[in-house]
Scaffold this active site. Sequence first.
Site, mmCIF file in Angstrom:
data_model
loop_
_atom_site.group_PDB
_atom_site.id
_atom_site.type_symbol
_atom_site.label_atom_id
_atom_site.label_comp_id
_atom_site.label_asym_id
_atom_site.label_seq_id
_atom_site.Cartn_x
_atom_site.Cartn_y
_atom_site.Cartn_z
ATOM 1 N N ALA A 61 0.834 -1.208 0.000
ATOM 2 C CA ALA A 61 0.000 0.000 0.000
ATOM 3 C C ALA A 61 0.867 1.255 0.000
ATOM 4 O O ALA A 61 1.961 1.261 0.554
ATOM 5 C CB ALA A 61 -0.899 -0.005 1.230
ATOM 6 N N GLY A 102 0.590 -5.778 -0.016
ATOM 7 C CA GLY A 102 -0.146 -5.873 -1.268
ATOM 8 C C GLY A 102 0.768 -6.228 -2.433
ATOM 9 O O GLY A 102 0.332 -6.855 -3.403
ATOM 10 N N GLU A 125 0.892 -6.743 7.431
ATOM 11 C CA GLU A 125 -0.367 -6.069 7.812
ATOM 12 C C GLU A 125 -0.691 -6.216 9.295
ATOM 13 O O GLU A 125 -1.285 -5.325 9.906
ATOM 14 C CB GLU A 125 -1.526 -6.620 6.976
ATOM 15 C CG GLU A 125 -1.506 -6.230 5.509
ATOM 16 C CD GLU A 125 -0.549 -7.030 4.647
ATOM 17 O OE1 GLU A 125 0.204 -7.886 5.177
ATOM 18 O OE2 GLU A 125 -0.534 -6.792 3.423
#
Length: 687
Positions: A61, A102, A125
């Site tokens: 991200a 990601g 994450e």
Amino acid sequence: MTVTMQINSSLAIITIDNPPVNGLGHATRAAIAECLKGAEANPEVFAVLLTGSAKAFSGGADIKEFGTEKTFAQPSLPALIEQMDAYTKPIVAVINGVCMGGGLELALACHYRGATSGVQIALPEVKLGLLPGAGGTQRLPRLLAMETCVSMISSGQIVLSDQLALSTAQSSTQSTLFDVYEPDPQNLFARAQDFARDIAAVRPIPRVRDLAANAPIKSDLFSTARSDLMKKSKHFPAPFACLDALEASLTQTFDEGIKTERAIFQRLLQSLESSALRHIFMAERAAGKIAGVDANTPLRNIKSVAVIGAGTMGAGIAMNFANVGIPVQILDLQAASLEKGLERIRNNYQSSVSKGKLTPAQCEQRCALIVGVDHYAAIAQADLVIEAVFEDMQVKQSVFEQLDQVMKTGAILASNTSTLDLNQIARFTKRPQDVIGLHFFSPANVMELLEIVRGEQTAADVLATCSALAKKIKKTAVVAGVCDGFIGNRMLEQYTKQAAFLLEEGCTPQQVDHAIEAFGFAMGPFRMSDLAGNDISWAIRKRRLMANPHAVYSKLGDLLCEQGRFGQKTQAGWYDYQANDRTAHSSDLVNQLIKQYAQTQGIAQRPISDEEIVQRLVLALANEGRKILRDGIAARASDIDIVYLKGYGFPLHRGGPMFYADHLGWDKVDSLLLQFQQGHQGGTWTL
Ligand code: NAD
């Protein structure tokens, strides 16, 4: 330009180009989707290579878009991945440098993957209280052993591609994370191109989603992982949720597993713990920006450091610089103190050697970088000097006057004072622009926090240099203005004051400690004070009382010290201790002393709930924090949170005192403060 595409002898080469780490921001995702569409429609293209420019495949991200609508704008990462799942030509990910979050989920959605050595691979994450929400928990266990996935996803730790290439090669499963593994980064691209031509015609195109997830080797993998997490991460739901999602990859179809993963992701996204961790992530980055100091300010060169005072702080401070290869001179006027300080440093390093954290050679190198000296002329050429002598203005005056005499032009003159007026210290020199506060926390070689104290005349380049240096020595720095106690200790004073008032009103030390420890603090105020030494705060109170004879505070701490109960070091403080044992035992004597004190003072004691204890302590911090902001001592509320999280053991999952109050709502905070004003010592609650 965030993504480029070239067609080269029947291969489409799509390169993500969004520095610094090819973050998958909205524009980048949209551009990848467009390029993929173009390559699919182009009859000349037989296969696609997806790669990243410069030093990364993709770091995941884009933090610039964090918390904005763009994070989930279409094409979202899951939508891009669905496009790849339905793709009619093979896509090969060519992975270099960094492949995280990601970015890794994107690579997992490719049909093949090629990687080189040293690539940092992670699904981090969980560190933000989330789980990989674009298929990571469902695809990774279809390629790697479940044991590896559990460890990677529930810890978020980085694993090197070399290790993963080796583990997939040794694995009993048919699946593999890397179809091409080329140790030499220079050769990766050519190898991947050859590979892409070889597999261009292979049908059906293999998709990770069509594989079965790898069952754990040990049937108790998940239960063991959960009980380990109960010990390390009990306040955080995300690591447990990662395990739930991974387990779903075994019991559900791929599509069901993806739905489960998304539902968990949405739940975590709403959780307070994740908001707190994301707040901290942003707060750490914001703390590096100093108001009024341009990010491009030229820095002063710090190649050597001198420390004045070889006591508790001086010795620890010196180690920070030796640890990163910067030579340090320590000056102490007492030969015995100097010797003791140098010995403490050597013992600290040797204890790291015995724990296997340092090699004997590294210990020697670091010790050799720290040299004791006994006169000021010897340190004249140091680029930075940090004073850590007694907390006494006259002593500081004599030190800074001498530094002003001997130090070369341009040297930075820093003080480690905890409470004294830095502006007054700066006025002892003819170069106040070079004077700054570097407030390390004890033990200085361990604690991550550094308060950088900005005097009224401190030059911008001195601030910028110290901020950069803090990063180099692996500290998290927060800039504070000049006031008694700066940010952290000024707030701590209100907190400890309330803690003692709670005793007067009916609590025992263990009830207060227990309540705030259940809230998440590592240690309550009384256990902490026994550890640090009650005599230290006693001395500070005496000094403050001279300056402000009408200060309102509880005399209980003074009574304790008058009985010689200094804490662990005297085996008696707020608690009783046994020899060589840090366990705090409730003290009948202290509990009696508190009761008697309340009686003689005419204070009505009452039962107090744990909730009230927590609110009085935490809101004492937040209320003072608000005043600190109002006074311009801290530049932003998140800086205050960083100080408390990194320096005072405030629980991470609560996000810091200001975050806590924000979340409670300041209206509610104010109404509670008004209630407290009606209670015992209510006059000390000022808004
Ligand atoms: P300390 O008493 O352990 O050490 C002070 C040292 O300074 C002694 O070795 C002494 O011999 C030396 N010294 C005194 N006068 C000197 C002079 N004129 N020239 C050279 N050396 C001299 O004290 P400490 O706990 O290390 O604290 C030092 C400073 O750090 C104080 O300003 C204190 O407020 C600050 N500080 C302390 C802590 C802590 O937890 N101890 C935390 C943050 C900041």
